[in-house]
Design a protein around this motif. Structure first.
Motif, PDB file in Angstrom:
ATOM      1  N   UNK A  39       4.158  -4.200 -17.307  1.00  0.00           N
ATOM      2  CA  UNK A  39       5.397  -3.448 -17.373  1.00  0.00           C
ATOM      3  C   UNK A  39       5.143  -2.045 -16.826  1.00  0.00           C
ATOM      4  N   UNK A  40       6.149  -1.489 -16.166  1.00  0.00           N
ATOM      5  CA  UNK A  40       5.999  -0.142 -15.643  1.00  0.00           C
ATOM      6  C   UNK A  40       7.343   0.500 -15.387  1.00  0.00           C
ATOM      7  N   UNK A  41       7.429   1.784 -15.642  1.00  0.00           N
ATOM      8  CA  UNK A  41       8.652   2.529 -15.358  1.00  0.00           C
ATOM      9  C   UNK A  41       8.364   4.018 -15.478  1.00  0.00           C
ATOM     10  N   UNK A  42       9.381   4.832 -15.181  1.00  0.00           N
ATOM     11  CA  UNK A  42       9.199   6.279 -15.281  1.00  0.00           C
ATOM     12  C   UNK A  42       8.806   6.679 -16.694  1.00  0.00           C
TER      13      UNK A  42
ATOM     14  N   UNK B  88       0.799  -1.219   0.000  1.00  0.00           N
ATOM     15  CA  UNK B  88       0.000   0.000   0.000  1.00  0.00           C
ATOM     16  C   UNK B  88       0.839   1.280   0.000  1.00  0.00           C
ATOM     17  N   UNK B  89       1.902   1.346   0.819  1.00  0.00           N
ATOM     18  CA  UNK B  89       2.562   2.625   1.050  1.00  0.00           C
ATOM     19  C   UNK B  89       3.503   3.094  -0.050  1.00  0.00           C
ATOM     20  N   UNK B  90       4.097   2.237  -0.875  1.00  0.00           N
ATOM     21  CA  UNK B  90       4.877   2.799  -1.987  1.00  0.00           C
ATOM     22  C   UNK B  90       4.065   3.702  -2.900  1.00  0.00           C
ATOM     23  N   UNK B  91       2.781   3.407  -3.062  1.00  0.00           N
ATOM     24  CA  UNK B  91       1.942   4.256  -3.907  1.00  0.00           C
ATOM     25  C   UNK B  91       1.837   5.659  -3.330  1.00  0.00           C
ATOM     26  N   UNK B  92       1.739   5.741  -1.990  1.00  0.00           N
ATOM     27  CA  UNK B  92       1.675   7.065  -1.350  1.00  0.00           C
ATOM     28  C   UNK B  92       3.022   7.763  -1.361  1.00  0.00           C
ATOM     29  N   UNK B  93       4.101   6.979  -1.330  1.00  0.00           N
ATOM     30  CA  UNK B  93       5.423   7.577  -1.247  1.00  0.00           C
ATOM     31  C   UNK B  93       5.807   8.310  -2.523  1.00  0.00           C
ATOM     32  N   UNK B  94       5.377   7.796  -3.681  1.00  0.00           N
ATOM     33  CA  UNK B  94       5.910   8.309  -4.943  1.00  0.00           C
ATOM     34  C   UNK B  94       4.863   8.831  -5.918  1.00  0.00           C
ATOM     35  N   UNK B  95       3.583   8.781  -5.566  1.00  0.00           N
ATOM     36  CA  UNK B  95       2.546   9.342  -6.421  1.00  0.00           C
ATOM     37  C   UNK B  95       1.855  10.483  -5.688  1.00  0.00           C
ATOM     38  N   UNK B  96       1.596  11.564  -6.392  1.00  0.00           N
ATOM     39  CA  UNK B  96       0.887  12.709  -5.824  1.00  0.00           C
ATOM     40  C   UNK B  96      -0.192  13.140  -6.807  1.00  0.00           C
ATOM     41  N   UNK B  97      -1.047  14.045  -6.340  1.00  0.00           N
ATOM     42  CA  UNK B  97      -2.207  14.462  -7.118  1.00  0.00           C
ATOM     43  C   UNK B  97      -2.020  15.890  -7.599  1.00  0.00           C
ATOM     44  N   UNK B  98      -2.280  16.119  -8.897  1.00  0.00           N
ATOM     45  CA  UNK B  98      -2.263  17.454  -9.482  1.00  0.00           C
ATOM     46  C   UNK B  98      -3.582  17.640 -10.226  1.00  0.00           C
ATOM     47  N   UNK B  99      -4.555  18.250  -9.556  1.00  0.00           N
ATOM     48  CA  UNK B  99      -5.892  18.332 -10.148  1.00  0.00           C
ATOM     49  C   UNK B  99      -6.494  16.946 -10.223  1.00  0.00           C
TER      50      UNK B  99
ATOM     51  N   UNK C  78      13.552   3.438  -8.129  1.00  0.00           N
ATOM     52  CA  UNK C  78      12.632   3.748  -9.225  1.00  0.00           C
ATOM     53  C   UNK C  78      12.281   2.481 -10.004  1.00  0.00           C
ATOM     54  N   UNK C  79      13.262   1.620 -10.198  1.00  0.00           N
ATOM     55  CA  UNK C  79      12.993   0.367 -10.917  1.00  0.00           C
ATOM     56  C   UNK C  79      12.011  -0.504 -10.139  1.00  0.00           C
ATOM     57  N   UNK C  80      12.240  -0.629  -8.835  1.00  0.00           N
ATOM     58  CA  UNK C  80      11.350  -1.450  -8.010  1.00  0.00           C
ATOM     59  C   UNK C  80       9.938  -0.872  -7.989  1.00  0.00           C
ATOM     60  N   UNK C  81       9.837   0.457  -7.878  1.00  0.00           N
ATOM     61  CA  UNK C  81       8.511   1.057  -7.859  1.00  0.00           C
ATOM     62  C   UNK C  81       7.833   0.933  -9.217  1.00  0.00           C
ATOM     63  N   UNK C  82       8.616   1.005 -10.292  1.00  0.00           N
ATOM     64  CA  UNK C  82       8.036   0.805 -11.617  1.00  0.00           C
ATOM     65  C   UNK C  82       7.364  -0.550 -11.735  1.00  0.00           C
ATOM     66  N   UNK C  83       8.029  -1.583 -11.226  1.00  0.00           N
ATOM     67  CA  UNK C  83       7.417  -2.921 -11.237  1.00  0.00           C
ATOM     68  C   UNK C  83       6.145  -2.925 -10.402  1.00  0.00           C
ATOM     69  N   UNK C  84       6.204  -2.312  -9.215  1.00  0.00           N
ATOM     70  CA  UNK C  84       5.060  -2.340  -8.314  1.00  0.00           C
ATOM     71  C   UNK C  84       3.854  -1.614  -8.903  1.00  0.00           C
TER      72      UNK C  84
END
Length: 489
Positions: free
Chosen positions: A194-197, A101-112, A130-136
């Motif tokens: 797949x996921x990444x920056x 749950x918490x990695x999503x809060x750590x690295x994603x924020x809201x803009x509008x 960043x690589x690990x979060x991209x996978x998540x």
């Protein structure tokens, strides 16, 4: 002191009330070949609403409205099934929920109404993070997208074997991430995430190759490549093999599927084992029952998860439920009596129906039998288990400690995982019967029969929670989460 007004920097965390939009670019090809990455201008122009209905819609650039609760539900339910290893230590399930749950809060924020990566993610943290979060986030969004298209629960390819797959599946080193059976079409879906920056063609081309399983899955199946990119904002590229479906899909409902299909029921139970183990490990005085209205069939087809603050059947049911009501009163009014519990250290409250709890309880027993057999037949695989798990296994526990390199440790863990999967496959019929038995007993029984306790009624909406539910699962988030910042002078 206010942060500098750098272009593109925002510090508004995602929280319970948040609703936002995700651009989704869907393309078909045969054979499967990823479509070019959309330009930033194309991402900004996506506006077409996603058609509601079962299955994969026509090709297009969609703007899909969703909520923080939908993402949290997806991230908790997706990933490798680790229940075999924590059924003896169920409190670890709570920590795994936090880890998802918490990695999503750590690295994603809201803009509008856009979800964007934080400046810490883009500029501050290490490339390995960043690589690990991209996978998540890739796995989370793949689960979310498949749920949005009606797929329902998925199973990690390293945890089990799809129905109809050839024996070589278990020996293939590079498999798709997930599989599941669509309830409306009865078609097997193979899903690669797949996921990444900035997700480019290289990883997506590799993902298409992972979906090319050939003779490993001789039955008809749908290949779905889900790519999540975080550059500028969160958006998805979904590549599908084949032509759009023609005609109406099978009208079989999710409820009919669960009643008739043992494999679908096992998939659902497996996907919710973290929630079950977390609930089963909570102090008994922390368990509550809440009233949820039975969903209308049309509502289940419109969205995979209902937001209860706008759910008519739930509002009507709760008008007739008093503080001293019990689970029997809820059932008499044809409502769902969900067992719920607050997950310590989080802003989450999770829960499930009686029948799903019964199914998960039987699956937990079956998973313990899997590990018992692995321990008996391959004791060398279990050397690294915590001593508390081994406390009754004196022959194993008394073995001298040995130094082990990271490489050898990884090989040992992989061997244990593979052998457990093989045992689980051999015991599949036992698991199917056990889960069906638990589902039936839970459906016809009461919470007193299941947990030797009659939990008191609670209405989390009156305690500051925003709620969401399906027919068998429940999730609530504090409307004003404890870790949200407040402006101070």
């Amino acid at each position: 002191m206010q942060p500098p007004a750098w272009a593109g920097t925002v510090d508004t965390p995602l929280s319970a009330p948040d609703a936002f939009d995700v651009p989704v670019f869907l393309r078909r090809s045969s054979p499967l070949a990823p479509a070019p990455r959309p330009t930033p201008e194309t991402v900004a122009l996506a506006h077409q609403p996603l058609p509601r209905g079962a299955g994969i819609p026509a090709d297009g650039a969609y703007l899909v409205g969703t909520t923080w609760r939908a993402l949290l539900d997806a991230t908790i339910a997706v990933g490798r099934d680790i229940s075999s290893w924590i059924t003896a230590t169920p409190r670890l399930a709570r920590h795994e929920i936090k880890a998802r749950r918490y990695p999503l809060s750590a690295y994603l924020v809201l803009a509008g109404r856009e979800v964007v990566p934080s400046v810490v993610y883009t500029h501050g943290t290490e490339s390995s993070t960043r690589t690990a979060f991209g996978y998540h986030v890739g796995m989370t969004m793949a689960q979310w997208a498949c749920q949005t298209m009606g797929l329902g629960p998925t199973t990690h390819a390293e945890s089990a074997v799809p129905q109809g797959a050839a024996p070589g599946w278990v020996k293939t080193p590079s498999l798709p991430d997930l599989f599941g059976t669509h309830p409306a079409t009865s078609e097997l879906w193979l899903v690669e995430a797949k996921g990444s920056r900035r997700l480019g063609m290289g990883p997506r081309t590799k993902g298409a190759q992972q979906l090319d399983v050939g003779a490993l899955v001789p039955v008809a199946h749908q290949k779905v490549l889900c790519g999540t990119s975080l550059e500028r904002r969160l958006f998805m590229m979904i590549d599908v093999e084949g032509d759009p479906p023609t005609g109406d899909p099978d009208n079989t409902s999710d409820e009919e599927t669960l009643q008739q299909d043992d494999e679908a029921l096992l998939e659902l139970a497996r996907s919710r084992m973290l929630t079950y183990l977390a609930l089963s490990s909570l102090p008994r005085d922390g368990l509550r029952v809440t009233a949820v209205g039975r969903p209308e069939e049309e509502a289940t087809r419109r969205a995979p998860i209902r937001l209860l603050e706008s759910d008519g059947p739930t509002a009507e049911l709760r008008r007739h439920v008093t503080p001293d009501s019990g689970d029997a009163d809820i059932r008499q009014r044809h409502g769902l009596d969900m067992l719920t519990g607050r997950i310590p250290g989080t802003d989450l409250m999770l829960g499930m129906s009686r029948r799903l709890y019964g199914a998960c309880r039987e699956l937990a027993y079956a998973e313990r039998r899997v590990i018992a057999r692995v321990r008996e037949e391959r004791p060398m695989y279990m050397d690294e288990l915590p001593r508390e798990v081994q406390r009754q296994e004196t022959e194993v526990a008394q073995r001298p400690e040995r130094q082990m390199s990271d490489r050898v440790r990884e090989e040992r863990a992989a061997a244990a995982q593979e052998y457990a999967r093989r045992v689980r496959a051999e015991q599949l019929n036992d698991q199917l019967r056990s889960v069906r038995r638990g589902f039936t007993m839970g459906d016809s029984g009461s919470w007193t029969h299941l947990i030797d306790l009659t939990p008191r009624l609670a209405l989390p909406s009156e305690e500051g929670f925003l709620e969401a539910a399906t027919s068998d699962t429940y999730l609530a988030v504090e409307e004003e989460a404890l870790d949200l910042d407040t402006d101070v002078e």
